[in-house]
Design a protein around this motif. Structure first.
Motif, mmCIF file in Angstrom:
data_model
loop_
_atom_site.group_PDB
_atom_site.id
_atom_site.type_symbol
_atom_site.label_atom_id
_atom_site.label_comp_id
_atom_site.label_asym_id
_atom_site.label_seq_id
_atom_site.Cartn_x
_atom_site.Cartn_y
_atom_site.Cartn_z
ATOM 1 N N ARG A 1 1.058 -0.435 -0.189
ATOM 2 C CA ARG A 1 -0.133 -0.328 -0.201
ATOM 3 C C ARG A 1 0.651 1.233 -0.062
ATOM 4 N NH1 ARG A 1 -1.830 -1.100 5.173
ATOM 5 N NH2 ARG A 1 -2.519 1.292 5.171
ATOM 6 N N GLY A 2 2.008 1.298 0.681
ATOM 7 C CA GLY A 2 3.365 2.340 0.311
ATOM 8 C C GLY A 2 2.902 2.833 1.788
ATOM 9 N N GLU A 3 2.517 2.815 2.675
ATOM 10 C CA GLU A 3 2.358 3.355 3.790
ATOM 11 C C GLU A 3 1.903 2.295 5.083
ATOM 12 O OE1 GLU A 3 -1.131 5.944 4.163
ATOM 13 O OE2 GLU A 3 -2.070 4.351 3.238
ATOM 14 N N GLY A 4 2.515 2.793 7.022
ATOM 15 C CA GLY A 4 2.143 2.402 7.326
ATOM 16 C C GLY A 4 3.049 2.517 8.779
ATOM 17 N N ARG A 5 2.884 1.731 9.870
ATOM 18 C CA ARG A 5 3.593 2.941 11.130
ATOM 19 C C ARG A 5 4.343 1.385 11.799
ATOM 20 N NH1 ARG A 5 3.688 7.950 11.629
ATOM 21 N NH2 ARG A 5 2.287 9.275 10.321
ATOM 22 N N ILE A 6 5.279 1.012 12.530
ATOM 23 C CA ILE A 6 5.281 -0.931 13.585
ATOM 24 C C ILE A 6 5.665 -0.276 14.384
ATOM 25 C CG2 ILE A 6 5.814 -2.606 13.267
ATOM 26 C CD1 ILE A 6 6.113 -2.444 10.243
ATOM 27 N N LEU A 7 5.254 -0.416 15.401
ATOM 28 C CA LEU A 7 6.096 -0.051 17.074
ATOM 29 C C LEU A 7 6.299 -1.780 16.791
ATOM 30 C CD1 LEU A 7 6.573 1.880 18.800
ATOM 31 C CD2 LEU A 7 4.710 1.627 20.113
ATOM 32 N N PHE A 8 7.924 -1.620 17.473
ATOM 33 C CA PHE A 8 8.245 -2.634 17.994
ATOM 34 C C PHE A 8 8.744 -2.450 19.525
ATOM 35 C CE2 PHE A 8 8.972 -3.441 14.353
ATOM 36 C CZ PHE A 8 8.843 -5.069 14.018
ATOM 37 N N THR A 9 7.747 -3.523 20.569
ATOM 38 C CA THR A 9 8.477 -2.987 22.297
ATOM 39 C C THR A 9 9.308 -4.186 22.569
ATOM 40 O OG1 THR A 9 6.040 -3.097 22.479
ATOM 41 C CG2 THR A 9 7.789 -3.519 24.542
ATOM 42 N N SER A 10 10.967 -3.582 23.018
ATOM 43 C CA SER A 10 12.107 -3.825 22.786
ATOM 44 C C SER A 10 12.211 -3.491 24.505
ATOM 45 C CB SER A 10 12.924 -3.208 21.475
ATOM 46 O OG SER A 10 14.676 -3.945 22.039
ATOM 47 N N SER A 11 13.023 -3.203 24.814
ATOM 48 C CA SER A 11 13.494 -2.732 25.786
ATOM 49 C C SER A 11 14.904 -2.008 26.669
ATOM 50 C CB SER A 11 13.775 -4.089 27.054
ATOM 51 O OG SER A 11 13.784 -4.415 28.401
ATOM 52 N N ILE A 12 14.939 -1.591 27.312
ATOM 53 C CA ILE A 12 16.377 -0.917 27.570
ATOM 54 C C ILE A 12 17.400 -2.646 27.876
ATOM 55 C CG2 ILE A 12 15.974 -0.979 30.256
ATOM 56 C CD1 ILE A 12 18.698 1.355 27.860
ATOM 57 N N ALA A 13 16.918 -3.526 28.138
ATOM 58 C CA ALA A 13 17.991 -4.435 28.737
ATOM 59 C C ALA A 13 18.688 -5.279 27.551
ATOM 60 C CB ALA A 13 16.658 -6.220 28.850
ATOM 61 N N GLY A 14 17.727 -4.688 26.100
ATOM 62 C CA GLY A 14 18.569 -4.624 24.892
ATOM 63 C C GLY A 14 19.819 -4.402 24.509
ATOM 64 N N GLU A 15 19.962 -3.560 25.457
ATOM 65 C CA GLU A 15 21.468 -2.848 25.417
ATOM 66 C C GLU A 15 21.861 -2.756 27.003
ATOM 67 O OE1 GLU A 15 21.637 0.841 23.048
ATOM 68 O OE2 GLU A 15 19.568 1.428 23.487
ATOM 69 N N MET A 16 21.932 -3.140 27.716
ATOM 70 C CA MET A 16 22.657 -4.303 28.593
ATOM 71 C C MET A 16 23.016 -5.250 28.659
ATOM 72 S SD MET A 16 22.022 -1.079 29.956
ATOM 73 C CE MET A 16 22.284 -1.430 31.529
ATOM 74 N N VAL A 17 23.994 -5.541 29.528
ATOM 75 C CA VAL A 17 24.322 -6.980 29.754
ATOM 76 C C VAL A 17 23.586 -6.817 31.120
ATOM 77 C CG1 VAL A 17 26.524 -8.337 30.754
ATOM 78 C CG2 VAL A 17 27.077 -6.222 29.365
ATOM 79 N N ALA A 18 22.759 -8.407 31.421
ATOM 80 C CA ALA A 18 21.554 -8.428 31.889
ATOM 81 C C ALA A 18 21.706 -9.877 33.031
ATOM 82 C CB ALA A 18 20.592 -8.178 31.348
ATOM 83 N N PRO A 19 23.033 -9.860 33.298
ATOM 84 C CA PRO A 19 22.909 -10.972 34.541
ATOM 85 C C PRO A 19 21.618 -11.889 35.173
ATOM 86 C CG PRO A 19 23.953 -9.761 35.855
ATOM 87 C CD PRO A 19 23.890 -9.377 34.363
ATOM 88 N N ARG A 20 20.917 -12.630 34.983
ATOM 89 C CA ARG A 20 19.651 -13.444 35.134
ATOM 90 C C ARG A 20 18.977 -13.133 34.210
ATOM 91 N NH1 ARG A 20 20.530 -14.798 41.880
ATOM 92 N NH2 ARG A 20 22.443 -14.622 42.421
ATOM 93 N N GLU A 21 19.084 -12.556 33.829
ATOM 94 C CA GLU A 21 17.976 -11.990 32.985
ATOM 95 C C GLU A 21 18.511 -12.418 31.191
ATOM 96 O OE1 GLU A 21 14.701 -9.043 33.522
ATOM 97 O OE2 GLU A 21 16.081 -8.612 33.948
ATOM 98 N N ALA A 22 19.603 -13.218 31.156
ATOM 99 C CA ALA A 22 20.258 -13.223 29.855
ATOM 100 C C ALA A 22 19.714 -13.435 29.111
ATOM 101 C CB ALA A 22 21.397 -14.122 29.924
ATOM 102 N N VAL A 23 18.770 -15.059 28.706
ATOM 103 C CA VAL A 23 18.328 -14.794 27.393
ATOM 104 C C VAL A 23 17.335 -13.949 27.457
ATOM 105 C CG1 VAL A 23 16.400 -16.931 26.363
ATOM 106 C CG2 VAL A 23 18.844 -16.787 28.346
ATOM 107 N N TYR A 24 16.050 -13.237 28.477
ATOM 108 C CA TYR A 24 15.449 -12.197 27.712
ATOM 109 C C TYR A 24 16.123 -10.985 27.337
ATOM 110 C CZ TYR A 24 12.328 -8.349 28.890
ATOM 111 O OH TYR A 24 11.613 -7.254 28.459
ATOM 112 N N ALA A 25 17.315 -10.595 28.128
ATOM 113 C CA ALA A 25 17.852 -9.138 27.521
ATOM 114 C C ALA A 25 17.842 -9.680 25.865
ATOM 115 C CB ALA A 25 19.059 -9.032 28.416
ATOM 116 N N ALA A 26 18.759 -11.092 25.561
ATOM 117 C CA ALA A 26 19.302 -11.131 24.260
ATOM 118 C C ALA A 26 17.903 -11.602 23.758
ATOM 119 C CB ALA A 26 19.438 -13.019 24.529
ATOM 120 N N THR A 27 16.705 -11.928 23.829
ATOM 121 C CA THR A 27 15.798 -11.543 23.033
ATOM 122 C C THR A 27 15.125 -10.492 22.572
ATOM 123 O OG1 THR A 27 14.218 -11.453 24.707
ATOM 124 C CG2 THR A 27 14.668 -13.535 24.039
ATOM 125 N N LYS A 28 15.542 -9.169 23.724
ATOM 126 C CA LYS A 28 14.879 -7.836 23.327
ATOM 127 C C LYS A 28 16.280 -7.144 22.563
ATOM 128 C CE LYS A 28 11.210 -7.908 25.329
ATOM 129 N NZ LYS A 28 9.883 -7.899 24.397
#
Length: 260
Positions: A125-152
């Motif tokens: 269609r040539g138009e649209g908006r997409i919002l993905f919910t990531s997390s600040i954890a996606g840019e952190m070193v996140a022990p005890r949430e290692a896999v979660y942070a990796a998904t983000k």
């Protein structure tokens, strides 16, 4: 105008749907949770048409079922908030493998699966908006949430790359990066007995996160750190702070309160 919001039965997804309804969008709201019906009634009370899709987005069949229901409406998707996600807390050596694989399926695989359908329709269609919910954890070193942070981190990287691919198509992509937010996320992740789960989540309210996310989306920004000042500062400093320091900060917040 039609907006799709996944993970809409509570938390940030619920508030995204509320805000979009207030902006005049009809809604398709998706969740596997029992609270979806009650949430949908709230959205309808704002005067919008609402389609509930009770689907398990952690499975390919669930994503396909959602998209089939969207297509049956015969109405193009103007806004897609791909928000559904879960967390698993704890040391990786102790956490449950099946729970983490389910998390990867929901946070990563379903995000790609639904985005594929959305992007094909919007680019046609040539138009649209997409919002993905990531997390600040996606840019952190996140022990005890290692896999979660990796998904983000996966979602964040995908959003940035997709934004570049679509820059000349009329379709915009924005990444929403909340910090700890007052939702049931930490309870579901088994992190009630942690500093971040008992205290840190009060730093941001989900309605503020949703409003900042949508403001960034409609302003066509690439991403936004939402919504507390602490999250914004951490986001700005994320690439300047050494990984060891970031890991120590996260470990302090994520370890059980009764663990020395």
């Amino acid at each position: 105008m039609l907006a799709v919001v996944t993970g809409a039965s509570s938390g940030i997804g619920y508030e995204l749907a509320v805000e979009l309804a207030r902006r005049g969008y009809d809604l398709v709201v998706a969740s596997a949770g029992e609270r979806l019906t009650e949430a949908a009634e709230t959205f309808r009370a704002l005067g919008r048409n609402v389609l509930e899709a009770r689907v398990d987005l952690a499975t390919p069949d669930g994503v396909d079922e959602l998209w089939e229901e969207i297509e049956e409406l015969g109405q193009p998707v103007d806004v897609a908030c791909i928000n559904a996600g879960v967390g698993v807390g704890g040391l990786f050596k102790d956490t449950d493998l099946d729970e983490e694989l389910d998390m990867v399926s929901l946070n990563c695989a379903s995000t790609i699966h639904l985005a594929k359908y959305v992007v094909k329709q919007m680019t046609a269609r040539g138009e649209g908006r997409i919002l993905f919910t990531s997390s600040i954890a996606g840019e952190m070193v996140a022990p005890r949430e290692a896999v979660y942070a990796a998904t983000k981190a996966f979602v964040l990287s995908f959003a940035h790359s997709l934004r570049f691919e679509l820059k000349d198509t009329g379709v915009t992509v924005t990444a929403l990066q909340p910090g700890p937010t007052d939702t049931d996320f930490f309870h579901r992740a088994g992190m009630d007995n942690t500093k971040v789960g008992s205290e840190g989540k009060s730093e941001s309210q989900p309605d503020d996160v949703a409003k900042e996310g949508l403001e960034a989306l409609f302003a066509e920004k690439d991403h936004v750190y939402a919504a507390s000042l602490k999250t914004k500062i951490e986001g700005k400093l994320a690439n300047a702070i050494p990984g060891e320091v970031k890991g120590a900060m996260h470990e302090k917040m994520a370890r059980p309160l009764d663990e020395k």
